[in-house]
Design a protein around this motif. Sequence first.
Motif, PDB file in Angstrom:
ATOM      1  N   ASP A  28      -1.972  36.422   5.428  1.00  0.00           N
ATOM      2  CA  ASP A  28      -2.678  35.475   4.563  1.00  0.00           C
ATOM      3  C   ASP A  28      -1.933  35.210   3.259  1.00  0.00           C
ATOM      4  O   ASP A  28      -2.398  34.404   2.438  1.00  0.00           O
ATOM      5  CB  ASP A  28      -4.073  36.010   4.239  1.00  0.00           C
ATOM      6  N   ALA A  36       1.240  33.832   1.151  1.00  0.00           N
ATOM      7  CA  ALA A  36       2.276  32.815   1.333  1.00  0.00           C
ATOM      8  C   ALA A  36       3.682  33.372   1.136  1.00  0.00           C
ATOM      9  O   ALA A  36       4.617  33.001   1.842  1.00  0.00           O
ATOM     10  CB  ALA A  36       2.036  31.643   0.380  1.00  0.00           C
ATOM     11  N   GLY A  91       6.279  30.420   8.908  1.00  0.00           N
ATOM     12  CA  GLY A  91       5.596  29.587   7.937  1.00  0.00           C
ATOM     13  C   GLY A  91       4.117  29.467   8.227  1.00  0.00           C
ATOM     14  O   GLY A  91       3.568  30.146   9.091  1.00  0.00           O
ATOM     15  N   PRO A  92       3.428  28.576   7.508  1.00  0.00           N
ATOM     16  CA  PRO A  92       1.981  28.442   7.682  1.00  0.00           C
ATOM     17  C   PRO A  92       1.620  27.783   9.006  1.00  0.00           C
ATOM     18  O   PRO A  92       2.358  26.940   9.517  1.00  0.00           O
ATOM     19  CB  PRO A  92       1.569  27.565   6.490  1.00  0.00           C
ATOM     20  N   TRP A  93       0.476  28.165   9.555  1.00  0.00           N
ATOM     21  CA  TRP A  93      -0.013  27.581  10.797  1.00  0.00           C
ATOM     22  C   TRP A  93      -1.523  27.748  10.872  1.00  0.00           C
ATOM     23  O   TRP A  93      -2.105  28.572  10.166  1.00  0.00           O
ATOM     24  CB  TRP A  93       0.654  28.223  12.016  1.00  0.00           C
ATOM     25  N   GLN A  94      -2.153  26.957  11.716  1.00  0.00           N
ATOM     26  CA  GLN A  94      -3.586  27.070  11.987  1.00  0.00           C
ATOM     27  C   GLN A  94      -3.806  26.959  13.483  1.00  0.00           C
ATOM     28  O   GLN A  94      -3.110  26.204  14.170  1.00  0.00           O
ATOM     29  CB  GLN A  94      -4.381  25.992  11.254  1.00  0.00           C
ATOM     30  N   ARG A 110      -8.511  32.186  12.053  1.00  0.00           N
ATOM     31  CA  ARG A 110      -7.226  31.477  11.966  1.00  0.00           C
ATOM     32  C   ARG A 110      -7.406  29.968  12.094  1.00  0.00           C
ATOM     33  O   ARG A 110      -6.563  29.205  11.636  1.00  0.00           O
ATOM     34  CB  ARG A 110      -6.265  31.998  13.023  1.00  0.00           C
ATOM     35  N   GLY A 168      -6.324  29.654   8.582  1.00  0.00           N
ATOM     36  CA  GLY A 168      -4.889  29.608   8.816  1.00  0.00           C
ATOM     37  C   GLY A 168      -4.225  30.955   8.619  1.00  0.00           C
ATOM     38  O   GLY A 168      -4.870  32.001   8.469  1.00  0.00           O
ATOM     39  N   ALA A 169      -2.900  30.953   8.628  1.00  0.00           N
ATOM     40  CA  ALA A 169      -2.117  32.172   8.471  1.00  0.00           C
ATOM     41  C   ALA A 169      -0.673  31.795   8.187  1.00  0.00           C
ATOM     42  O   ALA A 169      -0.307  30.614   8.215  1.00  0.00           O
ATOM     43  CB  ALA A 169      -2.201  33.043   9.732  1.00  0.00           C
ATOM     44  N   HIS A 170       0.138  32.820   7.902  1.00  0.00           N
ATOM     45  CA  HIS A 170       1.582  32.648   7.702  1.00  0.00           C
ATOM     46  C   HIS A 170       2.288  33.580   8.688  1.00  0.00           C
ATOM     47  O   HIS A 170       2.028  34.779   8.718  1.00  0.00           O
ATOM     48  CB  HIS A 170       1.988  32.990   6.270  1.00  0.00           C
ATOM     49  N   HIS A 171       3.180  33.012   9.483  1.00  0.00           N
ATOM     50  CA  HIS A 171       3.878  33.799  10.499  1.00  0.00           C
ATOM     51  C   HIS A 171       5.307  34.102  10.060  1.00  0.00           C
ATOM     52  O   HIS A 171       6.007  33.243   9.511  1.00  0.00           O
ATOM     53  CB  HIS A 171       3.919  33.023  11.819  1.00  0.00           C
TER      54      HIS A 171
END
Length: 246
Positions: free
Chosen positions: A121, A123, A183-186, A193, A197-200
């Motif tokens: 979560d 960034a 990077g960020p994704w949903q 999620r 969302g989240a950051h991978h």
Amino acid sequence: MPRPVYNDAAPFYVAFVDRMLADPDSFWHPLLQRYDELLGPDLPGQRVLDLACGEGHLARRLCAFGPGSVLGIDLAPALIQVAAERADDPRLSFRVDDAQTLATVPDASVDVAVSKLALMDVADHRALFQATARVLVPGSRFLFSLLHPCFEAPFHEERAPRFLLDEAGERLAYRIQTYAQEGPWQSGGSGVRGRLGAHHRTLSTLVNDLLAADFTLRGLHELFSAPSGLLAQVPQTLLLDAERRP
């Protein structure tokens, strides 16, 4: 600073936390038990910092092992308010702060830092690692967990589902389609999620950036969350046990 997404979603997220803690089959319980096993014997008298603590359940749990103090910080004021209302021990305190800067935490003032299922979560994970290294006493521990980046990689409920299913709808395998997509994704849908969302990051990115922030790696712990089936064979969460270099 943008309004933290978890602040606006605080009632939704707190209800989710309460469901996960109340469910004896939740994948959270093996993970929480591993924190107990790895940290419990070393916590008496220690100053503990819980990064991105949410409503404070890990901080409350660690008080059972006799720490000197436990401070939980989170960027969402609404979650800190719930954590303070739920605090059940005088050694607990909570305040609003950003895990990427830890502006309210002095240098070398923490003996143990923890974080549970929160790194995805954040960034800027590198900033979190660097801030944590700054506030830890050299030689002290940092344990953090996240959804396993190798298997809980970015997916979308409709366009790129997470699981391959059999004809009866049972999970056969994870479908890893965008592991390299950092990077960020949903995920779509109505889950955490999907809404938040989240950051991978890849596993190599996480480990290499942790080492670059002046930590050594004591251990990697992969947690299996079911007695049978797919989740008995594929780990859902990953816990990293690190030490601030002397």
